[in-house]
Design an enzyme around this catalytic site. Structure first.
Site, PDB file in Angstrom:
ATOM      1  CB  SER A   1      -0.004  -5.550   2.971  1.00 29.13           C
ATOM      2  OG  SER A   1       0.483  -5.500   4.300  1.00 29.13           O
TER       3      SER A   1
ATOM      4  N   GLY B   1      -1.892   2.893   8.344  1.00 25.84           N
ATOM      5  CA  GLY B   1      -2.607   2.359   9.494  1.00 25.84           C
ATOM      6  C   GLY B   1      -3.188   0.987   9.204  1.00 25.84           C
TER       7      GLY B   1
ATOM      8  NE  ARG C   1      -2.701  -8.838  -0.762  1.00 26.92           N
ATOM      9  CZ  ARG C   1      -2.822  -8.606   0.542  1.00 26.92           C
ATOM     10  NH1 ARG C   1      -4.002  -8.727   1.117  1.00 26.92           N
ATOM     11  NH2 ARG C   1      -1.790  -8.247   1.270  1.00 26.92           N
TER      12      ARG C   1
ATOM     13  CB  ALA D   1       5.741 -13.629   6.526  1.00 22.12           C
TER      14      ALA D   1
ATOM     15  CD  GLU E   1       5.579 -18.483   7.806  1.00 23.89           C
ATOM     16  OE1 GLU E   1       5.824 -19.237   8.775  1.00 23.89           O
ATOM     17  OE2 GLU E   1       4.479 -18.439   7.230  1.00 23.89           O
TER      18      GLU E   1
ATOM     19  NE  ARG F   1      -8.295  -6.014   7.462  1.00 22.69           N
ATOM     20  CZ  ARG F   1      -7.498  -6.944   7.979  1.00 22.69           C
ATOM     21  NH1 ARG F   1      -6.204  -6.687   8.078  1.00 22.69           N
ATOM     22  NH2 ARG F   1      -7.962  -8.089   8.384  1.00 22.69           N
ATOM     23  CB  SER F   2      -4.050   1.994   5.483  1.00 25.91           C
ATOM     24  OG  SER F   2      -2.788   1.340   5.453  1.00 25.91           O
ATOM     25  N   GLY F   3      -4.380  -0.570   3.335  1.00 32.50           N
ATOM     26  CA  GLY F   3      -3.986  -1.001   2.005  1.00 32.50           C
ATOM     27  C   GLY F   3      -2.481  -0.956   1.794  1.00 32.50           C
TER      28      GLY F   3
ATOM     29  CG  HIS G   1      -0.926 -10.960   3.879  1.00 37.70           C
ATOM     30  ND1 HIS G   1       0.002  -9.953   3.810  1.00 37.70           N
ATOM     31  CD2 HIS G   1      -1.966 -10.467   4.584  1.00 37.70           C
ATOM     32  CE1 HIS G   1      -0.460  -8.883   4.464  1.00 37.70           C
ATOM     33  NE2 HIS G   1      -1.652  -9.186   4.947  1.00 37.70           N
TER      34      HIS G   1
END
Length: 404
Positions: free
Chosen positions: A235, A229, A276, A252, A285, A231-233, A273
């Site tokens: 990525s 979902g 990181r 992307a 992209e 902001r679940s982590g 992103h």
């Protein structure tokens, strides 16, 4: 060349003394680890740690035959007492080679952090590389032959493996062992899963291995789907699965959504992103995924983030938001696009990690177009997952294996 791991933990061991964290609380039995120290053929000791003599005895070995003790990294706190009969520990200057009477050769490698890496060549020519905690090799521009074994801080510095792979120093049969294990990852299945994604493994303290003997090196899955979902982590988990590999192509599918000026919040997400990602990764992209999946010349791993935005783009192209266009051929056109993507994934020869949203467990969308998108994303996720060796669902930052 025989290698015994007297310890496999971080400098403070695992569990850390007086640490109340959950990982330390569960580091029991085989998951408890002393500070990393390595005994090679009973004659060479890499890193002297408290209790090394007792650790050797528990594994059925003795330090009585050790003729050389080498330190790899600065030790904080009081000096470790040298057991009676052991030579005084020392360090080899970077680039220098030390020849031992036992027939072993030790060469010191320069690192990008304080410490010294040791390349050990046995009397029969087997080669292993030992790296101290928190370090990676520096200056590996020239091609290298693969080591039979690599011992490294896989959890703390996965980019060290990426550098070694880029230089050819880690090959398909290199046995990569994780050492200096700390409380950053829960011991047990979570640690096994994390290391396997990097093509590495961990063994308990006291394990003895023959360098050059083929072990069951973990196979990195060719295709992985990471669901979750908002902001679940998901990525972060997807990126983590490829951070030990060089030259990853990050795809992307969201682009910039018309530019930062139109959507500054989206621009901030894109920037986060990018920050990181490792500097060695490339970025494309695009939503044109099929040519990338079918590319036979560029074999670099592919990270697609994410399928949800690809579906939005595909539905835009076929006019799926308009009921009349959807009924007049839009649905059929979308099915063909999805089938083409799934077929390309099935035939892909490069490593692929894809991210997608799991949206079917929440509130039913209030609009027909919202329900249509939810349904089509569910179908896409199911079809894509059917072609993947590994499927993960990330909940509250915790990856749950659905397959593999």
């Amino acid at each position: 060349m025989e290698l015994t791991l007297l310890g496999t933990g971080g400098p403070d061991g695992l569990p850390r003394p007086d640490c109340p964290c959950a990982a330390c609380a569960t580091a029991l039995g085989r998951d408890a680890r002393a500070a990393t120290a390595v005994l090679i053929d009973g004659t060479l000791l890499l890193d002297l740690t408290p209790g090394a003599a007792f650790a050797a005895a528990r594994s059925g070995h003795s330090l009585g035959g050790v003729r050389q003790v080498l330190l790899s990294h600065p030790h904080d706190g009081p000096a470790v007492e040298v057991p009676a009969g052991l030579p005084q520990p020392g360090r080899v200057p970077d680039g220098r080679e030390l020849a031992l009477m036992s027939g072993h050769r030790v060469r010191a490698l320069a690192l990008d952090a304080p410490g010294t890496g040791y390349e050990v060549t046995g009397p029969e020519g087997e080669r292993l590389l030992y790296l101290p905690p928190g370090t990676a090799p520096a200056g590996l521009d020239e091609p290298r032959a693969p080591y039979e074994m690599v011992l490294a801080d896989v959890v703390g510095r996965p980019d060290a493996l990426a550098r070694l792979r880029a230089a050819g120093a880690i090959g398909p049969t290199t046995d990569v062992l994780a050492v200096h294990l700390d409380h950053d990852v829960f011991p047990g299945p979570e640690l096994v899963r994390r290391l396997a994604a990097a093509g590495a493994r961990a063994v308990p303290d006291g394990t003895t291995l023959d360098v050059g003997t083929y072990e069951d090196v973990p196979d990195v899955p060719r295709r992985t789907l990471v669901l979750g979902g908002a902001r679940s982590g998901k990525s972060v988990e997807a990126e983590r699965r490829l951070e030990a590999f060089p030259d990853v192509l990050y795809v992307a599918t969201g682009g910039t959504r018309g530019g930062a000026a139109k959507d500054p919040e989206w621009a901030q997400r894109v920037a986060a992103h990018r920050e990181r990602r490792p500097g060695s990764w490339r970025t494309a992209e695009t939503c044109d995924l099929v040519p990338l999946l079918e590319d036979r010349e560029d074999t670099a791993p592919l990270l697609v983030d994410c399928l949800s935005l690809w579906l939005t783009y595909a539905m835009d192209e076929v006019g799926a938001w308009d009921d009349a266009e959807w009924a007049g051929g839009g649905e059929k056109a979308l099915r063909e696009k999805v089938a083409g993507l799934v077929d390309a994934v099935r035939r892909a020869r490069r490593t692929v990690v894809a991210v997608s949203n799991e949206v079917g467990s929440g509130i039913v969308p209030a609009t027909a177009s919202g329900r249509r998108y939810r349904d089509e994303l569910g179908r896409l996720n199911a079809a894509f997952a059917a072609e993947c060796e590994h499927v993960l669902l990330v909940v509250a930052g915790q990856p749950l294996a659905l397959r593999g």
